[in-house]
Design a protein around this motif. Sequence first.
Motif, PDB file in Angstrom:
ATOM      1  N   LEU A 171     142.512  53.973 106.312  1.00  0.00           N
ATOM      2  CA  LEU A 171     143.476  54.908 105.764  1.00  0.00           C
ATOM      3  C   LEU A 171     143.070  55.417 104.390  1.00  0.00           C
ATOM      4  CD1 LEU A 171     146.721  53.033 106.844  1.00  0.00           C
ATOM      5  CD2 LEU A 171     145.558  54.910 108.036  1.00  0.00           C
ATOM      6  N   ASP A 172     142.245  54.646 103.685  1.00  0.00           N
ATOM      7  CA  ASP A 172     141.774  55.097 102.380  1.00  0.00           C
ATOM      8  C   ASP A 172     140.818  56.281 102.520  1.00  0.00           C
ATOM      9  OD1 ASP A 172     142.194  54.630  99.614  1.00  0.00           O
ATOM     10  OD2 ASP A 172     140.165  53.825  99.433  1.00  0.00           O
ATOM     11  N   ALA A 173     140.074  56.322 103.620  1.00  0.00           N
ATOM     12  CA  ALA A 173     139.225  57.486 103.890  1.00  0.00           C
ATOM     13  C   ALA A 173     140.082  58.725 104.097  1.00  0.00           C
ATOM     14  CB  ALA A 173     138.350  57.227 105.110  1.00  0.00           C
ATOM     15  N   LEU A 174     141.197  58.555 104.789  1.00  0.00           N
ATOM     16  CA  LEU A 174     142.116  59.664 105.018  1.00  0.00           C
ATOM     17  C   LEU A 174     142.713  60.156 103.706  1.00  0.00           C
ATOM     18  CD1 LEU A 174     143.397  61.236 107.397  1.00  0.00           C
ATOM     19  CD2 LEU A 174     145.210  59.518 107.419  1.00  0.00           C
ATOM     20  N   ARG A 175     143.066  59.231 102.837  1.00  0.00           N
ATOM     21  CA  ARG A 175     143.683  59.592 101.549  1.00  0.00           C
ATOM     22  C   ARG A 175     142.692  60.290 100.625  1.00  0.00           C
ATOM     23  NH1 ARG A 175     143.691  57.629  96.514  1.00  0.00           N
ATOM     24  NH2 ARG A 175     142.418  55.813  97.086  1.00  0.00           N
ATOM     25  N   THR A 176     141.493  59.753 100.521  1.00  0.00           N
ATOM     26  CA  THR A 176     140.556  60.261  99.516  1.00  0.00           C
ATOM     27  C   THR A 176     139.812  61.504  99.961  1.00  0.00           C
ATOM     28  OG1 THR A 176     138.873  58.717 100.324  1.00  0.00           O
ATOM     29  CG2 THR A 176     140.203  57.999  98.442  1.00  0.00           C
ATOM     30  N   LEU A 177     139.554  61.640 101.262  1.00  0.00           N
ATOM     31  CA  LEU A 177     138.697  62.721 101.748  1.00  0.00           C
ATOM     32  C   LEU A 177     139.382  63.655 102.741  1.00  0.00           C
ATOM     33  CD1 LEU A 177     135.556  60.476 102.332  1.00  0.00           C
ATOM     34  CD2 LEU A 177     135.839  62.136 100.480  1.00  0.00           C
ATOM     35  N   GLY A 178     140.571  63.319 103.177  1.00  0.00           N
ATOM     36  CA  GLY A 178     141.228  64.078 104.238  1.00  0.00           C
ATOM     37  C   GLY A 178     142.047  65.242 103.739  1.00  0.00           C
ATOM     38  N   GLY A 179     142.999  65.631 104.558  1.00  0.00           N
ATOM     39  CA  GLY A 179     143.903  66.718 104.229  1.00  0.00           C
ATOM     40  C   GLY A 179     145.257  66.409 104.832  1.00  0.00           C
ATOM     41  N   ARG A 180     146.261  67.160 104.432  1.00  0.00           N
ATOM     42  CA  ARG A 180     147.607  66.872 104.933  1.00  0.00           C
ATOM     43  C   ARG A 180     147.696  67.007 106.445  1.00  0.00           C
ATOM     44  NH1 ARG A 180     148.717  69.395  99.922  1.00  0.00           N
ATOM     45  NH2 ARG A 180     149.887  68.014  98.516  1.00  0.00           N
ATOM     46  N   GLU A 181     147.002  68.030 107.003  1.00  0.00           N
ATOM     47  CA  GLU A 181     147.094  68.207 108.453  1.00  0.00           C
ATOM     48  C   GLU A 181     146.339  67.100 109.194  1.00  0.00           C
ATOM     49  OE1 GLU A 181     143.535  70.899 107.512  1.00  0.00           O
ATOM     50  OE2 GLU A 181     144.974  69.592 106.522  1.00  0.00           O
ATOM     51  N   LEU A 182     145.261  66.581 108.606  1.00  0.00           N
ATOM     52  CA  LEU A 182     144.577  65.452 109.233  1.00  0.00           C
ATOM     53  C   LEU A 182     145.460  64.213 109.208  1.00  0.00           C
ATOM     54  CD1 LEU A 182     142.098  67.380 108.274  1.00  0.00           C
ATOM     55  CD2 LEU A 182     140.725  65.331 108.660  1.00  0.00           C
ATOM     56  N   ALA A 183     146.122  63.983 108.081  1.00  0.00           N
ATOM     57  CA  ALA A 183     147.014  62.830 107.979  1.00  0.00           C
ATOM     58  C   ALA A 183     148.193  62.967 108.947  1.00  0.00           C
ATOM     59  CB  ALA A 183     147.513  62.668 106.548  1.00  0.00           C
ATOM     60  N   ALA A 184     148.712  64.186 109.076  1.00  0.00           N
ATOM     61  CA  ALA A 184     149.829  64.393 110.001  1.00  0.00           C
ATOM     62  C   ALA A 184     149.410  64.136 111.444  1.00  0.00           C
ATOM     63  CB  ALA A 184     150.374  65.813 109.842  1.00  0.00           C
ATOM     64  N   MET A 185     148.209  64.573 111.814  1.00  0.00           N
ATOM     65  CA  MET A 185     147.718  64.268 113.167  1.00  0.00           C
ATOM     66  C   MET A 185     147.615  62.768 113.376  1.00  0.00           C
ATOM     67  SD  MET A 185     144.881  67.157 114.183  1.00  0.00           S
ATOM     68  CE  MET A 185     143.853  66.973 112.733  1.00  0.00           C
ATOM     69  N   ALA A 186     147.097  62.054 112.373  1.00  0.00           N
ATOM     70  CA  ALA A 186     147.004  60.601 112.484  1.00  0.00           C
ATOM     71  C   ALA A 186     148.381  59.980 112.622  1.00  0.00           C
ATOM     72  CB  ALA A 186     146.276  60.032 111.271  1.00  0.00           C
ATOM     73  N   GLY A 187     149.354  60.484 111.853  1.00  0.00           N
ATOM     74  CA  GLY A 187     150.710  59.958 111.946  1.00  0.00           C
ATOM     75  C   GLY A 187     151.322  60.192 113.317  1.00  0.00           C
ATOM     76  N   ALA A 188     151.071  61.369 113.897  1.00  0.00           N
ATOM     77  CA  ALA A 188     151.608  61.681 115.220  1.00  0.00           C
ATOM     78  C   ALA A 188     150.963  60.817 116.297  1.00  0.00           C
ATOM     79  CB  ALA A 188     151.402  63.161 115.523  1.00  0.00           C
ATOM     80  N   ILE A 189     149.659  60.607 116.191  1.00  0.00           N
ATOM     81  CA  ILE A 189     148.962  59.762 117.173  1.00  0.00           C
ATOM     82  C   ILE A 189     149.491  58.333 117.103  1.00  0.00           C
ATOM     83  CG2 ILE A 189     146.712  58.742 117.745  1.00  0.00           C
ATOM     84  CD1 ILE A 189     145.473  61.447 116.791  1.00  0.00           C
ATOM     85  N   ALA A 190     149.741  57.850 115.893  1.00  0.00           N
ATOM     86  CA  ALA A 190     150.292  56.499 115.734  1.00  0.00           C
ATOM     87  C   ALA A 190     151.717  56.416 116.273  1.00  0.00           C
ATOM     88  CB  ALA A 190     150.262  56.091 114.263  1.00  0.00           C
ATOM     89  N   ARG A 191     152.513  57.449 116.025  1.00  0.00           N
ATOM     90  CA  ARG A 191     153.880  57.464 116.554  1.00  0.00           C
ATOM     91  C   ARG A 191     153.856  57.470 118.077  1.00  0.00           C
ATOM     92  NH1 ARG A 191     158.850  55.678 116.822  1.00  0.00           N
ATOM     93  NH2 ARG A 191     160.473  57.278 117.077  1.00  0.00           N
ATOM     94  N   ALA A 192     152.972  58.254 118.670  1.00  0.00           N
ATOM     95  CA  ALA A 192     152.865  58.261 120.123  1.00  0.00           C
ATOM     96  C   ALA A 192     152.563  56.865 120.648  1.00  0.00           C
ATOM     97  CB  ALA A 192     151.783  59.253 120.555  1.00  0.00           C
ATOM     98  N   ARG A 193     151.680  56.143 119.976  1.00  0.00           N
ATOM     99  CA  ARG A 193     151.362  54.771 120.397  1.00  0.00           C
ATOM    100  C   ARG A 193     152.618  53.901 120.354  1.00  0.00           C
ATOM    101  NH1 ARG A 193     146.699  51.753 120.731  1.00  0.00           N
ATOM    102  NH2 ARG A 193     147.181  49.568 121.170  1.00  0.00           N
TER     103      ARG A 193
END
Length: 336
Positions: A219-241
């Motif tokens: 998750l630190d890679a997502l925070r430091t190098l990602g973007g809001r839409e990448l984080a949102a996709m990750a959040g949605a994939i986790a919610r689906a799980r």
Amino acid sequence: MTADFTTLAEFQALLAAAPSADQKALGEAQERNSQLTKPPGALGRLEDLAIWYGSWRGTGRPAIEAPQVIVFAGNHGVTAQGVSAFPAEVTEQMVLNFQHGGAAINQLAKAAGATLDVVALELDTPTADFTQTAAMSEAEVVVALAAGWSAVNVQSDLLVVGEMGIGNTTSAAAIANTLYGGDAADWVGRGTGVDDAGLANKARVVAEGVALHGTPQGLDALRTLGGRELAAMAGAIARARSLSIPVIMDGFICTAAAATLQSAAAGALDHVVAGHVSAEAAHGAVLAQLGKEPLLSLGMRLGEGSGAAVAINILKSAVACHSGMATFAEAGVSDG
């Protein structure tokens, strides 16, 4: 709906506690598949897909009736480094196009019988330039994760997430580079169509970002190098799980976002299949790292969830055969 986390540590705990596939349903789906009126294995990967899908939906005879596509949009501060052939204003213009039904994903979602939701994430506030500082603070990445988490319809039975964000192939390349090593040049591609000089510039930017942040993982890679839409996709994939909703993964950017979940918690993508391998140079390499074999290879590189949306009908076909075909006993056909 509000998210069930307010910190990255709490989100990490949810990943660790996420449900697994239903083993009873898996056995029932395998048993049903063995009795269908066809030679064993004659439908190839369609058989495996249907069994996998049923195991996540908790039934040996599943149906796909309510697929959801969500497109998340965000802007990136790293565009100040000249990494894209298009200006950041295009992100907002494309969001309007999605909302008015004029984009490719609108047509593909309709063709797949899927609902389409569009979530714009603070387009007037780009993330920070990750060559200078972290793209997001913990609070900012948590808000983006929560936006994705909250966007999932709990009544859906299949999820596709896509993105729009000028500069986001650079973020995806940086995430892939920090997670899997190698040279920055191994992970960058032409994105929206940069020339050779632009490609070299993207490699420089990715290398500087990864070096600055010390090869962050998870998750630190997502925070430091990602973007809001990448984080949102990750959040949605986790919610689906958390809801046992299977996911079809889209292209390079979506896959990079998902890879941060796998890096954070082994098995976090067991409910995910790869919809396609895109024409973006490094997508296949990230899929290989994740052990995901794509369903399609059509030379697509649009994003928006478009490749995964096309694959919805592949999975629908698999499930339709599995659940709709007669067994040998039902059809009165001798099975040998």
